[in-house]
Design a protein around this motif. Structure first.
Motif, short mmCIF file in Angstrom:
data_model
loop_
_atom_site.label_atom_id
_atom_site.label_comp_id
_atom_site.label_asym_id
_atom_site.label_seq_id
_atom_site.Cartn_x
_atom_site.Cartn_y
_atom_site.Cartn_z
N PHE A 1 2.01 10.14 -4.11
CA PHE A 1 1.14 10.03 -2.94
C PHE A 1 1.07 11.39 -2.23
O PHE A 1 -0.01 11.88 -1.89
CB PHE A 1 1.73 8.94 -2.04
CG PHE A 1 0.98 8.62 -0.80
CD1 PHE A 1 -0.40 8.49 -0.82
CD2 PHE A 1 1.66 8.41 0.39
CE1 PHE A 1 -1.08 8.17 0.35
CE2 PHE A 1 0.99 8.08 1.55
CZ PHE A 1 -0.39 7.96 1.53
N GLU B 1 -2.92 17.98 -3.03
CA GLU B 1 -4.04 18.48 -3.84
C GLU B 1 -5.31 18.52 -2.98
O GLU B 1 -6.04 19.51 -2.98
CB GLU B 1 -4.25 17.58 -5.07
CG GLU B 1 -5.18 18.13 -6.12
CD GLU B 1 -6.64 17.84 -5.84
OE1 GLU B 1 -7.48 18.62 -6.31
OE2 GLU B 1 -6.94 16.85 -5.15
N ALA B 2 -5.54 17.45 -2.24
CA ALA B 2 -6.73 17.39 -1.39
C ALA B 2 -6.64 18.43 -0.27
O ALA B 2 -7.63 19.10 0.05
CB ALA B 2 -6.88 15.99 -0.81
N PHE C 1 -0.42 14.55 5.69
CA PHE C 1 -1.12 15.65 5.00
C PHE C 1 -2.63 15.43 5.00
O PHE C 1 -3.29 15.56 3.98
CB PHE C 1 -0.62 15.81 3.56
CG PHE C 1 0.88 15.89 3.44
CD1 PHE C 1 1.56 17.04 3.82
CD2 PHE C 1 1.61 14.82 2.95
CE1 PHE C 1 2.94 17.11 3.71
CE2 PHE C 1 3.00 14.89 2.84
CZ PHE C 1 3.65 16.04 3.23
N LYS D 1 0.83 -1.21 0.00
CA LYS D 1 0.00 0.00 0.00
C LYS D 1 0.86 1.25 0.00
O LYS D 1 2.04 1.19 0.36
CB LYS D 1 -0.95 -0.02 1.20
CG LYS D 1 -0.23 -0.11 2.52
CD LYS D 1 -1.24 -0.15 3.65
CE LYS D 1 -0.49 -0.06 4.98
NZ LYS D 1 -1.39 -0.02 6.12
N PRO D 2 0.26 2.40 -0.39
CA PRO D 2 1.04 3.63 -0.48
C PRO D 2 1.79 3.93 0.81
O PRO D 2 1.25 3.78 1.90
CB PRO D 2 -0.03 4.69 -0.76
CG PRO D 2 -1.08 3.95 -1.51
CD PRO D 2 -1.12 2.59 -0.86
N ARG E 1 -6.41 8.05 -8.54
CA ARG E 1 -5.81 8.12 -7.21
C ARG E 1 -6.88 8.45 -6.18
O ARG E 1 -7.83 9.16 -6.46
CB ARG E 1 -4.74 9.20 -7.18
CG ARG E 1 -3.56 8.81 -7.99
CD ARG E 1 -2.40 9.75 -7.83
NE ARG E 1 -1.28 9.13 -8.51
CZ ARG E 1 -0.44 8.28 -7.93
NH1 ARG E 1 -0.57 8.01 -6.65
NH2 ARG E 1 0.52 7.71 -8.61
N PRO F 1 -6.18 16.18 4.80
CA PRO F 1 -6.70 17.41 4.20
C PRO F 1 -7.30 18.39 5.22
O PRO F 1 -6.95 19.57 5.22
CB PRO F 1 -7.76 16.91 3.23
CG PRO F 1 -7.37 15.51 2.92
CD PRO F 1 -6.72 14.97 4.16
N ASP G 1 6.21 5.90 -5.38
CA ASP G 1 5.26 5.75 -4.28
C ASP G 1 5.05 7.05 -3.51
O ASP G 1 3.95 7.62 -3.53
CB ASP G 1 5.79 4.65 -3.35
CG ASP G 1 4.88 4.34 -2.20
OD1 ASP G 1 3.67 4.24 -2.41
OD2 ASP G 1 5.38 4.18 -1.07
N PHE H 1 -7.28 10.56 -3.38
CA PHE H 1 -6.63 11.67 -2.69
C PHE H 1 -7.11 11.79 -1.25
O PHE H 1 -8.25 11.52 -0.95
CB PHE H 1 -6.91 12.97 -3.42
CG PHE H 1 -6.29 13.02 -4.78
CD1 PHE H 1 -5.12 12.33 -5.05
CD2 PHE H 1 -6.88 13.72 -5.80
CE1 PHE H 1 -4.53 12.37 -6.31
CE2 PHE H 1 -6.32 13.77 -7.06
CZ PHE H 1 -5.14 13.09 -7.31
N GLY H 2 -6.19 12.25 -0.44
CA GLY H 2 -6.56 12.58 0.93
C GLY H 2 -6.85 11.38 1.79
O GLY H 2 -7.50 11.47 2.81
N THR H 3 -6.34 10.23 1.36
CA THR H 3 -6.50 9.03 2.18
C THR H 3 -5.16 8.35 2.23
O THR H 3 -4.18 8.85 1.68
CB THR H 3 -7.50 8.05 1.55
OG1 THR H 3 -6.88 7.53 0.37
CG2 THR H 3 -8.78 8.74 1.17
N ASP H 4 -5.10 7.23 2.87
CA ASP H 4 -3.83 6.49 2.84
C ASP H 4 -3.74 5.72 1.55
O ASP H 4 -2.81 4.95 1.34
CB ASP H 4 -3.69 5.56 4.06
CG ASP H 4 -4.67 4.41 4.01
OD1 ASP H 4 -5.51 4.36 3.08
OD2 ASP H 4 -4.62 3.55 4.91
N GLY H 5 -4.72 5.93 0.67
CA GLY H 5 -4.67 5.32 -0.66
C GLY H 5 -5.11 3.87 -0.64
O GLY H 5 -5.26 3.27 -1.68
N GLY I 1 -0.76 14.00 -4.41
CA GLY I 1 -2.19 13.72 -4.37
C GLY I 1 -2.81 14.23 -3.07
O GLY I 1 -3.87 14.86 -3.07
N ASN I 2 -2.11 13.97 -1.98
CA ASN I 2 -2.62 14.42 -0.69
C ASN I 2 -2.55 15.94 -0.56
O ASN I 2 -3.43 16.57 0.03
CB ASN I 2 -1.85 13.75 0.46
CG ASN I 2 -2.27 12.30 0.64
OD1 ASN I 2 -3.33 11.90 0.15
ND2 ASN I 2 -1.45 11.53 1.31
#
Lengths: 147, 198
Positions: free
Chosen positions: B70, B76-77, B176, A97-98, A139, B178, B66, A141-145, B73-74
């Protein structure tokens, strides 16, 4: 159509993996910028057999190479280490996982669009291989992916 | 044994959540050196461009599968969330600075845009990069290539927050989140404006 494809893929993957007591679930490759020189594959790998299994390599269609990698953060520094062997105990499930374990897919030979499929072959120390197919996804976003 | 292992895992995972700090404000603002970065299209990004707006500077590299995507993306949120808490002209810009110009300079421009059309990506000479790295108390190291030719880059996971006066004010840290990141940035901006009005 995409759903049908995904369902077909799932059925295909499940059929492949049951035979070897190893299963890969929730696999995905987040869509990456066109100029990204590396992508990452995430999934859960479960060893349903009663012996320990060792993942020793990965190859991927459409990439120059694939490595098993572990991202980690130590004292505020992000690092990646290449793993040459990942042992999975009987009954154990390992999450790629990310920000943690991932398969690094180096130098895509073409840009990969949302919904396309990536074919991976996982290689184990007992000589067995496991073919898996996973989609390029948006993607999260704003999560652990994680999925 | 399995029970013990899962207990251990639970503890290990619980700690970062409990200790989740999204940002650290510096005790005093830090001046940044004059610098010039660019992309392959000839766009330049200079220290003076930091004046008049909030900017988040992130270091990374394009061969990063990775952590960099990641983080972007975070961010951006987090920036979108910040946009709901601050005036439009106070929404931070995001600058992605590649510390790997040898491999990345030729196609850097599109990278960060992929995550948000307003994000910018750039790189520069080793000297310019190192100056900015040092001033922001950041770190990177390009390791020698392995047997397959892949060279790993280690880099700071935190990103830098630059105020409209061009000074470094805070560091944001993973993951990060949001909401929490936006809250931190909004508070930082309120404090900054109070300082200015005094």
């Amino acid at each position: 159509m995409r759903f049908v494809l995904a369902a077909a893929t799932l059925a295909f993957t499940a059929g492949m993996t049951l035979a070897q007591d190893l299963s890969v679930t929730n696999g995905y490759v987040p869509v990456a910028p066109p100029s990204a020189m590396a992508h990452a594959a995430y999934f859960e790998l479960t060893n349903e057999s009663d012996v320990s299994r060792s993942l020793i390599g990965v190859s991927a269609e459409g990439y120059a190479m694939a490595h098993i990698h572990q991202s980690s953060e130590q004292d505020g520094i992000a690092t990646m280490a290449m793993l040459h062997q990942l042992d999975i105990a009987p009954g154990q499930s390992v999450a790629f996982k990310p920000g943690g374990l991932h398969v690094m897919l180096m130098r895509p030979t073409a840009s990969r669009a949302l919904g396309e499929m990536v074919e991976l072959e996982l290689q184990f120390s007992d000589g067995q291989t496991l073919a898996v197919v996973m989609p390029i996804t948006a993607r999260k976003f704003g999560t652990d992916g994680g999925s | 044994m399995k029970w013990f292992l899962s207990f251990l895992t639970a503890v290990v995972f619980a700690v970062p959540v409990a200790a989740q700090v999204q940002g650290v404000e510096l005790d005093a603002p830090v001046d940044l050196p004059a610098f010039t970065m660019e992309d392959e299209l000839g766009n330049s990004f200079v220290s003076d461009d930091l004046n008049g707006a909030w900017t988040i500077i992130m270091f990374g590299f394009l061969s990063c599968p990775d952590v960099c995507p990641f983080t972007l993306g975070n961010l951006e949120a987090a920036v979108a969330e910040t946009g709901m808490r601050v005036r439009p002209d106070n929404v931070p810009k995001v600058w992605f600075v590649s510390v790997d110009p040898e491999r990345d300079a030729e196609n850097i421009s599109e990278y960060a845009k992929f995550f948000h059309p307003d994000f910018s990506s750039m790189t520069g000479s080793r000297e310019e990069i190192d100056g900015l790295i040092e001033a922001t108390d950041s770190f990177y190291r390009i390791l020698p290539p392995d047997s397959t030719g892949y060279a790993e880059v280690q880099h700071s996971s935190a990103v830098s927050v630059i105020a409209p006066d061009g000074t470094l004010r805070a560091k944001l840290q993973p993951p990060f989140d949001p909401g929490l990141t936006a809250e931190f940035l909004a508070r930082l901006q309120i404090k900054y404006r109070k300082e200015l009005s005094q």
